[in-house]
Design an enzyme around this catalytic site. Structure first.
Site, PDB file in Angstrom:
ATOM      1  N   HIS A 196      25.552  -4.055   3.292  1.00 52.20           N
ATOM      2  CA  HIS A 196      26.698  -3.300   4.038  1.00 52.20           C
ATOM      3  C   HIS A 196      27.619  -2.610   2.937  1.00 52.20           C
ATOM      4  O   HIS A 196      27.874  -1.485   3.194  1.00 52.20           O
ATOM      5  CB  HIS A 196      27.319  -3.829   5.072  1.00 52.20           C
ATOM      6  N   GLU A 437       0.120  -0.066  12.022  1.00 52.35           N
ATOM      7  CA  GLU A 437       0.517  -0.654  10.697  1.00 52.35           C
ATOM      8  C   GLU A 437      -0.401  -1.777  10.417  1.00 52.35           C
ATOM      9  O   GLU A 437      -0.126  -2.376   9.571  1.00 52.35           O
ATOM     10  CB  GLU A 437       1.950  -1.070  10.732  1.00 52.35           C
ATOM     11  N   ASP A 461       3.769  -1.832   6.185  1.00 47.58           N
ATOM     12  CA  ASP A 461       2.839  -2.736   6.647  1.00 47.58           C
ATOM     13  C   ASP A 461       1.537  -2.441   6.416  1.00 47.58           C
ATOM     14  O   ASP A 461       0.679  -3.276   6.020  1.00 47.58           O
ATOM     15  CB  ASP A 461       3.193  -3.270   7.891  1.00 47.58           C
ATOM     16  N   CYS A 508       6.697   6.512   9.905  1.00 50.02           N
ATOM     17  CA  CYS A 508       8.129   5.944   9.761  1.00 50.02           C
ATOM     18  C   CYS A 508       8.151   4.912   8.420  1.00 50.02           C
ATOM     19  O   CYS A 508       9.349   4.369   8.396  1.00 50.02           O
ATOM     20  CB  CYS A 508       8.637   5.450  10.992  1.00 50.02           C
TER      21      CYS A 508
HETATM   22  C1  PEP Z   1       6.544  -0.242   8.474  1.00 46.34           C
HETATM   23  O1  PEP Z   1       5.886  -1.154   8.378  1.00 46.34           O
HETATM   24  O2  PEP Z   1       6.102   0.876   7.773  1.00 46.34           O
HETATM   25  C2  PEP Z   1       7.779  -0.034   9.313  1.00 46.34           C
HETATM   26  C3  PEP Z   1       8.228   1.125   9.163  1.00 46.34           C
HETATM   27  O3  PEP Z   1       8.451  -1.077   9.793  1.00 46.34           O
HETATM   28  P1  PEP Z   1       9.117  -2.101   8.821  1.00 46.34           P
HETATM   29  O4  PEP Z   1       9.513  -1.705   7.506  1.00 46.34           O
HETATM   30  O5  PEP Z   1      10.472  -2.272   9.693  1.00 46.34           O
HETATM   31  O6  PEP Z   1       8.171  -3.221   8.960  1.00 46.34           O
HETATM   32 MG    MG Z   2       6.310  -2.574   9.866  1.00 44.66          MG
END
Ligand code: PEP
Ligand code: MG
Length: 613
Positions: A196, A437, A461, A508
């Protein structure tokens, strides 16, 4: 400049910017006693009361700070709220009292034991973001230690000249109390990129480096320090050459960031008409405001884990509904993609610790939700109820099979029927998507695409599972490779499958905000990229300096590469030629995986390393 030799130390880049100035060292000692004090039976009650009294005072202090800064907090009040909750959390509060009573020892000692137990619990958490929340617990405990030791001074009030400050740790509320005009920047021994403290520093634009233990240990009060919040470097007692070099860096960085900032609110579109939605990944509602200010066209990933953490029981529907409604109204009319709970069996907040040998391959994410329908349906109800307050999209993590998609849709239909029966309004057409993923999901992307409205590729992932590289394991970190041909082919397969079925394909994972990956991703035809907010203006600028056709040609040639090394070679030539301001010889920065900014030199090292492998 002082007379001793200069020392250069790397910590974790927490907030970008380069500052140079005298350092004010605010102490590295913890306010705690080395030895414990044994209590008489008659003293135990008094000691418990002393502890409770101090906690009451800390609570008052925090409330005052919250009150005082509420207007400048931009919604960050909830960070202080989370500290208030932690102050009374069973793990710290009840446990300390129990130890005083059982062991008949003083409050400092008992709190120290309770804190160590909490550290142990947090150290077992896989997810780096959640694991870092231990710093919040430590910061809260530190306040209690300070008052137990009778220390009440205001360490910031006395600062009367421009300084870089160094300390063992700062709580987020400390950062809020730093006067921007006096504090040039800060560095700490503790903390990580998603602490934070780092988040608040970024929001307030105070350059910062955290986790720089050695720098804090070796710093001499009053000496000149260079703080490079971009690369995470601290130089104690810099040489004349280093100072000259850094004054030049500082000038260049200012110039480039001023220029980049102009791109935040421009449309992410290439001159030849290719448009990509650029959105933000966030964990807390408060970050949404920052995301929009950096130019996010929506929230592409709202990780919903935060509200399941640090509480003795699961959050109820009402609390989740409030959170989701708040984020949707704050961001409306932009879309918010909220991902359902993505934690593993070993990181459940209440009970059921699982103790799995391979948590990454275990009961995590959607598997956990499907195992606990009550918990899952509570989250779905909260999401659907909130769906009428904005532009919601629901996303499910770690889908590996068609069975899971159908099960998820089954629960969704059940919850919708329940809400309809109760005459509670919701958006029946709420788009649903899945994260891609798991390599298995890539293989069947064509059939999965028929069941959902969008895909979002989670490269963090996907790379881990495709290459069998634990994303948190330093020993294999160098093999965690976005440019591995296997990863690139998987991305291409998902995009093609999605587009064939007429659905949107986004990304993402951290790769989406990695500037060195951008032209390849454009060439592959991703519709949306979601990233850490700070990366947005940089990525937008690059998009606006890209030619779609050239990016397509690049992607095509990338697929002729047999190894990531060949891809690096190709990009090593392509990037400086097409994006001279970012990758050219002028020393301008780029963003890499960790979300931290790196210099071209760092990138080159990465490329050289890839060459060696
Ligand atoms: C990912 O796995 O790319 C993702 C965006 O999710 P996290 O990083 O939360 O596992
Ligand atoms: Mg992920």
């Amino acid at each position: 400049m002082s007379s001793r030799e200069s020392i250069s130390i790397f910590g974790v880049s927490a907030s970008p910017g380069i500052v140079i100035g005298p350092v004010l060292f605010l102490g590295r000692r913890r306010f705690r006693r080395p030895d414990h004090r044994c209590l008489d039976v008659s003293e135990v009650g008094v000691e418990v009361e002393r502890f409770q009294g101090v906690v009451d005072r800390v609570e008052e202090q925090l409330r005052e700070i919250r009150q005082q800064f509420i207007s400048s907090l931009d919604g960050y009040a909830s960070i202080i709220d989370s500290h208030l909750l932690m102050l009374r959390d069973r793990m710290l509060y009840d446990r300390t009292i129990a130890i005083i009573e059982q062991e008949k020892k003083d409050a400092e000692w008992a709190l120290d034991i309770a804190l160590n137990e909490a550290r142990e619990i947090f150290s077992q958490i896989d997810d780096p973001y959640l694991r870092e929340r231990v710093h919040d617990v430590e910061q809260v405990a530190e306040r209690v230690f300070r008052l137990l030791a009778g220390r009440t001074e205001d360490k910031f009030a006395a600062i009367d000249k421009k300084v870089i400050i160094a300390a063992r740790d700062f709580a987020p509320e400390d950062i809020l109390r730093m006067r921007n005009d006096q504090v040039l920047g800060f560095f700490t021994e503790k903390g990580g990129e998603t602490s934070h403290t780092a988040i608040v520093a970024r929001t307030l634009g105070i350059p910062a480096v955290v986790g720089a233990e050695e720098a804090v240990r070796q710093v001499v009060d009053g000496e000149t320090v260079v703080l490079d919040g971009i690369s995470g470097r601290i130089i104690l007692s810099p040489s004349r050459e280093q100072l000259d070099q850094y004054y030049e860096h500082q000038r260049q960085y200012r110039q480039y960031s001023e220029q980049v900032a102009l791109y935040a609110h421009l449309s992410p579109e290439t001159p030849d008409g290719l448009k990509v939605r650029v959105e933000a990944n966030i964990e807390m509602v408060e970050e949404a405001i920052q995301a929009i200010s950096y130019g996010a066209g929506g929230i592409g990933l709202f990780r919903s884990e935060y509200h399941y953490l640090g509480r003795s029981k699961l959050p109820d529907e009402g609390l989740l509904f409030e959170v989701y409604r708040n984020i949707l109204t704050a961001i409306s009319p932009f879309a918010v993609t909220i991902r359902t709970l993505d934690i593993g069996g070993d990181k459940l907040p209440a009970g059921d610790k699982g103790g799995e040998a391979n948590p990454a391959l275990g009961l995590r994410a959607i598997r956990l939700s499907l195992r606990d329908p009550l918990m899952f349906k509570t989250q779905l109800r909260a999401l659907l109820r909130a769906s009428v307050y904005g532009n919601l999209r629901i996303m499910f993590p770690m889908i590996a099979s068609m069975g899971e998609v159908l099960a998820v849709k089954g629960y969704l239909a059940e919850v919708m029927a329940e809400l309809a029966g109760q005459k509670i309004p919701f958006n029946e057409q709420v788009p649903i998507g899945i994260m891609i993923e798991v390599p298995g999901a890539v293989s069947i992307a064509d059939v999965l695409a028929k069941e959902v409205d969008f895909f979002s590729i989670g490269t963090n992932d996907l790379i881990q599972y495709a290459l069998a590289i634990d994303r948190g394991n330093e020993n294999v970190a160098h093999m965690y490779e976005p440019f591995h041909p296997a990863v690139l082919r998987m991305i291409r397969q998902v995009v093609e499958a999605g587009h064939e079925a007429g659905i949107e394909v986004g990304m993402c994972g951290e790769m989406a905000g990695d500037m060195s990956c951008l032209p390849v991703l454009l060439g592959l035809g991703l519709d949306q990229l979601s990233m850490n907010s700070m990366a947005i203006p940089y990525v937008k600028r690059m998009i606006r300096h890209s030619i779609a056709e050239e990016a397509e040609q690049l992607a095509a040639s990338i697929f002729r590469c047999a190894s990531s090394r060949e891809v690096y070679d190709l990009l090593g030539e392509y990037l400086p030629r097409h994006y001279p301001d970012e990758f050219g010889p002028g020393g301008i920065r780029t963003l890499r995986k960790s979300g931290g900014l790196r210099t071209v030199a760092d990138n080159k090292q990465g490329m050289d390393r890839a060459r060696i492998l």
